[in-house]
Design an enzyme around this catalytic site. Structure first.
Site, PDB file in Angstrom:
ATOM      1  N   ILE A  49       0.852  -1.183   0.000  1.00  0.00           N
ATOM      2  CA  ILE A  49       0.000   0.000   0.000  1.00  0.00           C
ATOM      3  C   ILE A  49       0.888   1.233   0.000  1.00  0.00           C
ATOM      4  O   ILE A  49       1.836   1.322   0.784  1.00  0.00           O
ATOM      5  CB  ILE A  49      -0.941   0.014   1.212  1.00  0.00           C
ATOM      6  CG1 ILE A  49      -1.955  -1.145   1.116  1.00  0.00           C
ATOM      7  CG2 ILE A  49      -1.683   1.346   1.329  1.00  0.00           C
ATOM      8  CD1 ILE A  49      -2.898  -1.246   2.294  1.00  0.00           C
ATOM      9  N   CYS A  50       0.604   2.155  -0.899  1.00  0.00           N
ATOM     10  CA  CYS A  50       1.324   3.422  -0.965  1.00  0.00           C
ATOM     11  C   CYS A  50       2.824   3.172  -1.150  1.00  0.00           C
ATOM     12  O   CYS A  50       3.235   2.383  -1.989  1.00  0.00           O
ATOM     13  CB  CYS A  50       1.002   4.239   0.288  1.00  0.00           C
ATOM     14  SG  CYS A  50       1.450   5.984   0.185  1.00  0.00           S
TER      15      CYS A  50
END
Length: 340
Positions: free
Chosen positions: A102-103
């Site tokens: 994520i990210c």
């Protein structure tokens, strides 16, 4: 039951950590059974999460037992990753475990070498650095997430929700994923990609000799500008102008101009109730169709979808008022059609 291990590294971003915990914990199969078992794990001891400190109840051995591993972003994506973390992720991948980031968690995955030769994405602010540090990774800055099968990456912050919901749908179908999306107050599919959230500043390095010309082009982007006209303004041949643009901005004069026009269009879509056709003319496109095509190509979504997502409350009230009055918005009187 499918086990999801969420890896809490030192400096973990709280939002990125909470997203998979909430989505997978709340996902329910028909009949109400839990779809996943979620375990937050770390290398041991307290984990600094910025505004708070946490102690994960599970250790790194959980990675070897999990069906899916989620790697949230960390505050400093360029910080060295401990070898024991990299080795644990490589070992899990070797066993066929699915791993998602994520990210800026993509930087951790890239450090393992697992993303070499694959498409990947991360927060738009980090895409250039990810590509620079890991040239064997094919970085796509415009999408919300990328699914390579065993390895998945997502863009910044809320794109982690898109990725987790995609995983739920992949595992259990659209009905289960739609229920999870409703609980997260999220659409199962969002319009466009990450490109719509990027601040598209026309590139111009400090001290560039073209800087006065770039400023003039931005101020006059609504006019009909041609390559010959821009070259005449710069007192350069078109060949020399193209060469200097490539050297100083990494793009061509007309591509730079298109970005400046689209950036202005984004501002007008956010702050005014002007029709899309009127905005197309205001920013220098002679054809609304050409404007829509260029906007979609650069931003990844349509002008109408962008306006729905980003229009401010005052502009929205003005737009709604115009529609209630008959749906006709004022147009620019006497404006000569402009071309790009």
């Amino acid at each position: 039951m499918h086990t999801v291990a969420v890896l809490a590294l030192d400096g973990v971003v709280g939002f990125d950590l909470a997203t998979p915990v909430e989505v997978f914990t709340r996902a329910r199969l028909p009949g109400g059974r839990a779809a996943y078992q979620v375990r937050v794990c770390s290398a041991g001891g307290d984990v600094d999460a910025g505004a708070f400190t946490l102690r994960a109840p599970w250790g790194l051995e959980t990675l070897a037992e999990a069906d899916t591993i989620v790697v949230p972003g960390v505050a400093d994506p360029l910080a060295p990753v401990p070898d024991e973390i990299l080795d644990a992720l490589r070992s899990a991948a070797g066993q066929g475990t699915r791993i998602a980031s994520i990210c800026v968690g993509a930087f951790v995955l890239a450090a393992t070498g697992l993303l070499d030769g694959l498409r990947a994405t991360t927060h738009w602010l980090g895409t250039r650095e990810l590509a620079r540090r890991y040239p064997d990774v094919h970085v796509d800055p415009d999408v919300l997430y990328i699914d390579n099968g065993q390895l998945l990456t997502s863009a910044g912050a809320a794109a982690g929700l898109d990725l987790c919901l995609h995983i739920v749908r992949r595992d259990h179908g659209s009905a289960v994923a739609a229920d999870a999306a409703r609980l997260s107050v999220m659409p199962l599919e969002r319009d466009g990609g990450q490109a719509q959230f990027i601040v598209h500043e026309p590139p111009a390095p400090d001290g560039a000799t073209l800087e006065p010309l770039l400023r003039w082009m931005e101020e006059n982007a609504g006019r009909e500008l041609t390559l010959d006209g821009i070259a005449a303004r710069a007192r350069l041949s078109t060949r020399t102008l193209n060469r200097r643009f490539r050297e100083q901005t990494g793009t061509t004069p007309l591509q730079w101009l298109h970005r400046a026009r689209i950036r202005r269009a984004q501002y007008l879509l956010e702050t005014t109730a002007h029709s899309v056709d009127r905005i197309a003319a205001q920013v220098g496109f002679g054809s609304p169709t050409a404007f829509r095509d260029r906007f979609k190509r650069l931003i990844g979504t349509s002008p109408h979808a962008y306006r729905r997502a980003f229009q401010g409350p005052e502009a929205r009230r003005a737009l709604n008022g115009s529609q209630e009055a008959g749906g006709v918005l004022p147009s620019d009187q006497g404006r000569t059609p402009l071309t790009s």
